[in-house]
Design a protein around this motif. Structure first.
Motif, mmCIF file in Angstrom:
data_model
loop_
_atom_site.group_PDB
_atom_site.id
_atom_site.type_symbol
_atom_site.label_atom_id
_atom_site.label_comp_id
_atom_site.label_asym_id
_atom_site.label_seq_id
_atom_site.Cartn_x
_atom_site.Cartn_y
_atom_site.Cartn_z
ATOM 1 N N LYS A 1 0.833 -1.206 0.000
ATOM 2 C CA LYS A 1 0.000 0.000 0.000
ATOM 3 C C LYS A 1 0.866 1.254 0.000
ATOM 4 O O LYS A 1 0.579 2.229 -0.692
ATOM 5 N N ARG A 2 1.942 1.224 0.798
ATOM 6 C CA ARG A 2 2.831 2.385 0.833
ATOM 7 C C ARG A 2 3.531 2.573 -0.518
ATOM 8 O O ARG A 2 3.699 3.694 -0.988
ATOM 9 N N LEU A 3 3.945 1.485 -1.134
ATOM 10 C CA LEU A 3 4.627 1.594 -2.422
ATOM 11 C C LEU A 3 3.739 2.216 -3.488
ATOM 12 O O LEU A 3 4.203 3.005 -4.318
ATOM 13 N N LEU A 4 2.459 1.876 -3.476
ATOM 14 C CA LEU A 4 1.542 2.468 -4.450
ATOM 15 C C LEU A 4 1.414 3.973 -4.240
ATOM 16 O O LEU A 4 1.347 4.750 -5.201
ATOM 17 N N ILE A 5 1.376 4.388 -2.979
ATOM 18 C CA ILE A 5 1.322 5.823 -2.685
ATOM 19 C C ILE A 5 2.622 6.493 -3.095
ATOM 20 O O ILE A 5 2.622 7.552 -3.734
ATOM 21 N N TYR A 6 3.775 5.881 -2.760
ATOM 22 C CA TYR A 6 5.061 6.455 -3.133
ATOM 23 C C TYR A 6 5.178 6.580 -4.651
ATOM 24 O O TYR A 6 5.729 7.560 -5.158
ATOM 25 N N GLN A 7 4.676 5.591 -5.370
ATOM 26 C CA GLN A 7 4.716 5.641 -6.827
ATOM 27 C C GLN A 7 3.956 6.854 -7.363
ATOM 28 O O GLN A 7 4.432 7.563 -8.256
ATOM 29 N N GLU A 8 2.786 7.094 -6.779
ATOM 30 C CA GLU A 8 1.958 8.206 -7.245
ATOM 31 C C GLU A 8 2.620 9.553 -6.959
ATOM 32 O O GLU A 8 2.677 10.431 -7.837
ATOM 33 N N CYS B 1 16.000 17.931 3.713
ATOM 34 C CA CYS B 1 15.904 17.418 2.345
ATOM 35 C C CYS B 1 17.243 17.501 1.618
ATOM 36 O O CYS B 1 17.597 16.607 0.842
ATOM 37 N N ASN B 2 17.987 18.567 1.873
ATOM 38 C CA ASN B 2 19.317 18.665 1.254
ATOM 39 C C ASN B 2 20.236 17.555 1.751
ATOM 40 O O ASN B 2 20.981 16.945 0.976
ATOM 41 N N LEU B 3 20.188 17.287 3.071
ATOM 42 C CA LEU B 3 20.999 16.209 3.622
ATOM 43 C C LEU B 3 20.567 14.857 3.073
ATOM 44 O O LEU B 3 21.400 13.989 2.780
ATOM 45 N N MET B 4 19.257 14.653 2.924
ATOM 46 C CA MET B 4 18.762 13.378 2.407
ATOM 47 C C MET B 4 19.141 13.184 0.939
ATOM 48 O O MET B 4 19.346 12.062 0.486
ATOM 49 N N ALA B 5 19.202 14.298 0.198
ATOM 50 C CA ALA B 5 19.620 14.196 -1.205
ATOM 51 C C ALA B 5 21.080 13.756 -1.289
ATOM 52 O O ALA B 5 21.465 12.991 -2.188
ATOM 53 N N ILE B 6 21.889 14.225 -0.320
ATOM 54 C CA ILE B 6 23.294 13.783 -0.278
ATOM 55 C C ILE B 6 23.367 12.320 0.136
ATOM 56 O O ILE B 6 24.120 11.528 -0.444
ATOM 57 N N ARG B 7 22.552 11.946 1.143
ATOM 58 C CA ARG B 7 22.621 10.586 1.687
ATOM 59 C C ARG B 7 22.049 9.549 0.729
ATOM 60 O O ARG B 7 22.623 8.461 0.553
ATOM 61 N N TYR B 8 20.935 9.852 0.072
ATOM 62 C CA TYR B 8 20.248 8.840 -0.731
ATOM 63 C C TYR B 8 20.344 9.075 -2.238
ATOM 64 O O TYR B 8 19.906 8.239 -3.023
ATOM 65 N N GLY B 9 20.905 10.235 -2.628
ATOM 66 C CA GLY B 9 20.962 10.539 -4.057
ATOM 67 C C GLY B 9 22.222 10.023 -4.728
ATOM 68 O O GLY B 9 23.116 9.459 -4.088
ATOM 69 N N ASN B 10 22.291 10.242 -6.044
ATOM 70 C CA ASN B 10 23.486 9.868 -6.795
ATOM 71 C C ASN B 10 24.498 11.005 -6.715
ATOM 72 O O ASN B 10 24.374 11.911 -5.888
ATOM 73 N N SER B 11 25.491 10.965 -7.588
ATOM 74 C CA SER B 11 26.543 11.977 -7.528
ATOM 75 C C SER B 11 26.023 13.379 -7.814
ATOM 76 O O SER B 11 26.642 14.371 -7.422
ATOM 77 N N ASN B 12 24.865 13.448 -8.489
ATOM 78 C CA ASN B 12 24.248 14.750 -8.778
ATOM 79 C C ASN B 12 23.180 15.123 -7.750
ATOM 80 O O ASN B 12 22.401 16.049 -7.968
ATOM 81 N N ARG B 13 23.138 14.384 -6.650
ATOM 82 C CA ARG B 13 22.176 14.605 -5.565
ATOM 83 C C ARG B 13 20.734 14.451 -6.054
ATOM 84 O O ARG B 13 19.831 15.162 -5.601
ATOM 85 N N LYS B 14 20.521 13.543 -6.944
ATOM 86 C CA LYS B 14 19.178 13.224 -7.406
ATOM 87 C C LYS B 14 18.816 11.819 -6.939
ATOM 88 O O LYS B 14 19.658 10.910 -6.958
ATOM 89 N N ILE B 15 17.568 11.658 -6.530
ATOM 90 C CA ILE B 15 17.139 10.412 -5.903
ATOM 91 C C ILE B 15 16.222 9.636 -6.843
ATOM 92 O O ILE B 15 15.212 10.164 -7.329
ATOM 93 N N GLY B 16 16.569 8.370 -7.080
ATOM 94 C CA GLY B 16 15.717 7.499 -7.875
ATOM 95 C C GLY B 16 14.609 6.888 -7.032
ATOM 96 O O GLY B 16 14.584 7.039 -5.803
ATOM 97 N N PHE B 17 13.711 6.180 -7.695
ATOM 98 C CA PHE B 17 12.540 5.642 -6.995
ATOM 99 C C PHE B 17 12.928 4.630 -5.928
ATOM 100 O O PHE B 17 12.356 4.598 -4.841
#
Length: 690
Positions: free
Chosen positions: A592-599, A633-649
């Motif tokens: 259920k959470r994944l469906l919401i996250y997808q949307e 959010c900036n810290l999370m982009a560093i922690r969970y993002g790629n080298s460009n600070r972008k986060i995939g699904f």
């Protein structure tokens, strides 16, 4: 299972949405004290019980104005030290032989005296077989209805007295009877301290004694048939109380301003010039009575025939008196009716009622949408409950109106009842047609196009508000809300009728899934059921296969790939019993959470790149019900993002699951919504787990 429970080593249960919701921010729980175990231990050790959780010292009294009323030489004594022949309860003591002490809790005592009219309810709150002789060990048991359940409260029998050995707080006119004094102590323990009994409403004590539902009638706006209402509720199992206008003085007419009274009877009498309507009341002080018409020494009694006068008039200074119904409406500000069976103010007698109870919460940025009129854009976020009113008759075609009583009660997370700040709350009611029927939450569009059947006249700042509706059989929507958006609290919604069904619409998240996603979930639910028939529990390898073989229709053409590390992390967040696997209940919650996250991911991924930037991450989290600062959010982009600070699904899912767990952990551990205190072991567990 909540993280708070996990940190304290409690056995986990199935992890499903409703379990998480009800465990979130639960009210302060009394320390578990089993009466039978404590009694047996004290008898075996030949000692008297001393309650460390509510000790005989100033911490149990409190820290407020009550301290100024205490005698300078206050002591704590047991009844066996105060009287040669103490008794717990005596029928010879009289029904109303109670006197208020220095605590300003007339509201509590007014409710307690009303309770003495109902022997079966009284004996549930006060088990009367306790005594100071047989199996006496200095401890006593009481029970209160506390936010949806009957809660046992154990106290020792040490009571505050002055230097003359007189009880400082509630006492009985029979000096050797102590049940009421000990009941007051148990209620003070439940409330946090004696100080927490200083201010209150008689309606609160009514509910805590009975589990019933209260209605408050403002006498300045009373209905024209108020006397008929009093006649009906008095003839049934109802508790009645009332309140005078604000103030703190005894008036010349004998009434006390700002004071609660018990209504002990009503009577229609015949005078020489016609009928007269009388109301009998009692002052919880046990003295100070009304001095006007129909008081003990009023000449009005000479207008009655001798038989009625002898039957009704009792010329004692005991706090109980008669007054005319007209004077009652003029001198009192409100009437409180507590119905033990919820046929409140209805004509239907002798019919069985059923009750549905559901716990919910208003969460800032998620489910706290405010009222409809001023906040139409956010109102749809409020919790929604579908009510199906069924025909109470055997004939299904019957369209008779059904009486439905709705009660909304705010819950406290504080140990001290006087630290609970009640929000202005109310309930809206809508009629739902077949187009909107289903178990998913209704979208903003519904509330923009639909006129409510009921709009609360005002939002009342009380612990409980109730409404009575007369509805045709059909489907309805109940929307409890606060007057302003983003106000946080927990609540209990109770619905009473002769025949109905109630359930919460959708999940606890404010995001509403589109219909096609709901249909898809329902179809895949069958697949999951078959999958778990073969494998009652799945591990990280099986979880990875399932997630990577799903079709994510609302994402970009680049389908996500869940790594083994991500699946191990996701499984750790769901696997509260540390088995290395998840059950079907836990997986359903995840799906259920994944469906919401997808949307929400799809909605914020405006360029269909398959990635979110920091600002988009914050917007997506807020859409799913989590408010984050730019810094986080900036810290999370560093922690969970790629080298460009972008986060995939894939990392967005992992991040959202973790932040939801941390959010829930904080709410379960904080006492003031500002900070928490953790033991070292708890801190390590939380940081490693989350």
């Amino acid at each position: 299972m909540s993280l708070c429970s996990f940190l304290k080593g409690k056995s986990p249960g199935p992890h499903h949405t409703s379990f998480r919701r009800e465990s979130f921010g639960r009210p302060y729980q009394q320390p578990h004290q089993d009466y039978e175990t404590l009694l047996e231990r004290c008898l075996r050790n030949n000692c008297l019980f001393e309650d460390d959780s509510f000790p005989a010292d100033m911490s149990s009294i409190g820290k407020g104005p009550l301290l100024q009323k205490l005698p300078p030489t206050m002591q704590w004594k047991r009844p066996t030290e105060l009287h040669d022949n103490p008794v717990f309860y005596s029928t010879k003591a009289g029904r109303l032989g109670l006197c208020q002490g220095v605590v300003g809790n007339c509201w509590f005592l007014a409710a307690l005296e009303a309770l003495t009219f109902h022997w079966d309810i009284l004996t549930r709150v006060v088990p009367l077989k306790q005594s100071f002789t047989k199996k006496y060990a200095g401890l006593f048991l009481f029970q209160f209805w506390h936010f949806g359940e009957w809660v046992p409260v154990v106290v020792d029998d040490r009571l505050p007295v002055n230097e003359a050995g007189q009880l400082i707080f509630l006492s009985s006119t029979c000096k050797n009877v102590f049940w009421a004094s000990l009941l007051e102590k148990a209620y003070a323990k439940l409330s946090g301290s004696y100080e927490d009994l200083q201010i209150g409403h008689v309606s609160e004590a009514f509910v805590d004694f009975t589990g019933g539902v209260t209605a408050t009638i403002q006498l300045a706006k009373a209905p024209s048939d108020l006397w008929d209402i009093l006649v009906r509720v008095s003839s049934r199992r109802s508790l009645l109380g009332c309140q005078t206008h604000s103030g703190e003085r005894v008036l010349d007419n004998g009434l006390v301003d700002g004071h609660a009274y018990t209504i002990t009877g009503i009577r229609k009498v015949t005078c020489h010039n016609g009928p007269e309507y009388l109301v009998r009341l009692r002052n919880p002080w046990g003295k100070v009575e009304w001095k006007g018409d129909w008081s003990d020494r009023s000449k009005k009694w000479d207008l009655l025939n001798p038989k009625e006068k002898i039957l009704l008039l009792r010329n004692d200074e005991d706090g109980e008196f008669w007054m005319s119904f007209h004077d009652f409406k003029f001198h009192f500000v409100s009437l409180v009716i507590c119905q033990l069976t919820p046929d409140l103010m209805s004509q239907e007698g002798g019919k069985k009622w059923m009750c549905s109870l559901s716990a919910g919460r208003w969460v800032r940025g998620s489910t706290a949408g405010g009222r409809l009129r001023h906040y139409r854009d956010t109102f749809w976020m409020n919790p929604q409950f579908q009510l199906t009113v069924l025909s109470a008759d055997e004939d299904k075609r019957s369209s008779n109106l059904c009486s439905v009583l709705v009660s909304l009660m705010q819950k406290s997370k504080s140990r001290h009842r006087n630290q609970m700040h009640h929000l202005p709350v109310g309930t809206f009611l809508f009629r739902v047609n077949k187009l909107w029927e289903g178990n998913h939450r209704l979208p903003q569009e519904f509330f923009q196009k639909t006129t409510p059947l009921f709009v609360p006249r005002d939002f009342q700042t009380q612990r409980e508000v109730s409404y009575e509706f007369f509805l045709e059989p059909g489907t309805y929507l109940i929307v409890p809300c606060t007057s302003e958006p983003w106000q946080e609290s927990e609540f209990i919604l109770r619905v009473f009728s002769r025949k109905h069904a109630l359930y919460e619409m959708g999940s606890n998240c404010s995001f509403v899934l589109p219909k096609e996603i709901v249909d898809r979930y329902e179809g895949e639910e069958k697949f999951f059921t078959k999958l778990f028939e073969k494998n009652p529990e799945i591990d990280a390898i099986q979880l990875q296969k399932i997630l990577n073989n799903m079709t994510w229709t609302h994402l970009s053409s680049l389908q996500p790939t869940f790594s083994m590390d991500a699946c191990l992390g996701i499984l750790a967040l769901l696997d509260l019993n540390a088995t290395g696997t998840v059950s079907i209940q836990e997986f359903r919650c995840l799906w259920k959470r994944l469906l919401i996250y997808q949307e929400v991911f799809h909605k914020q991924d405006k360029y269909k790149s398959g990635f979110l930037e920091s600002g988009q991450l914050r917007a997506a989290a807020q859409e799913a019900g989590i408010l984050l600062s730019d810094e986080v959010c900036n810290l999370m982009a560093i922690r969970y993002g790629n080298s460009n600070r972008k986060i995939g699904f894939e990392n967005f899912v992992y991040f959202m699951l973790r932040v939801e767990n941390v959010e829930e952990a904080f709410r379960n551990l904080t006492q003031d919504d500002k900070g928490i205190y953790l033991l070292k072991s708890e801190w390590l567990m939380m940081t490693l787990y989350c």
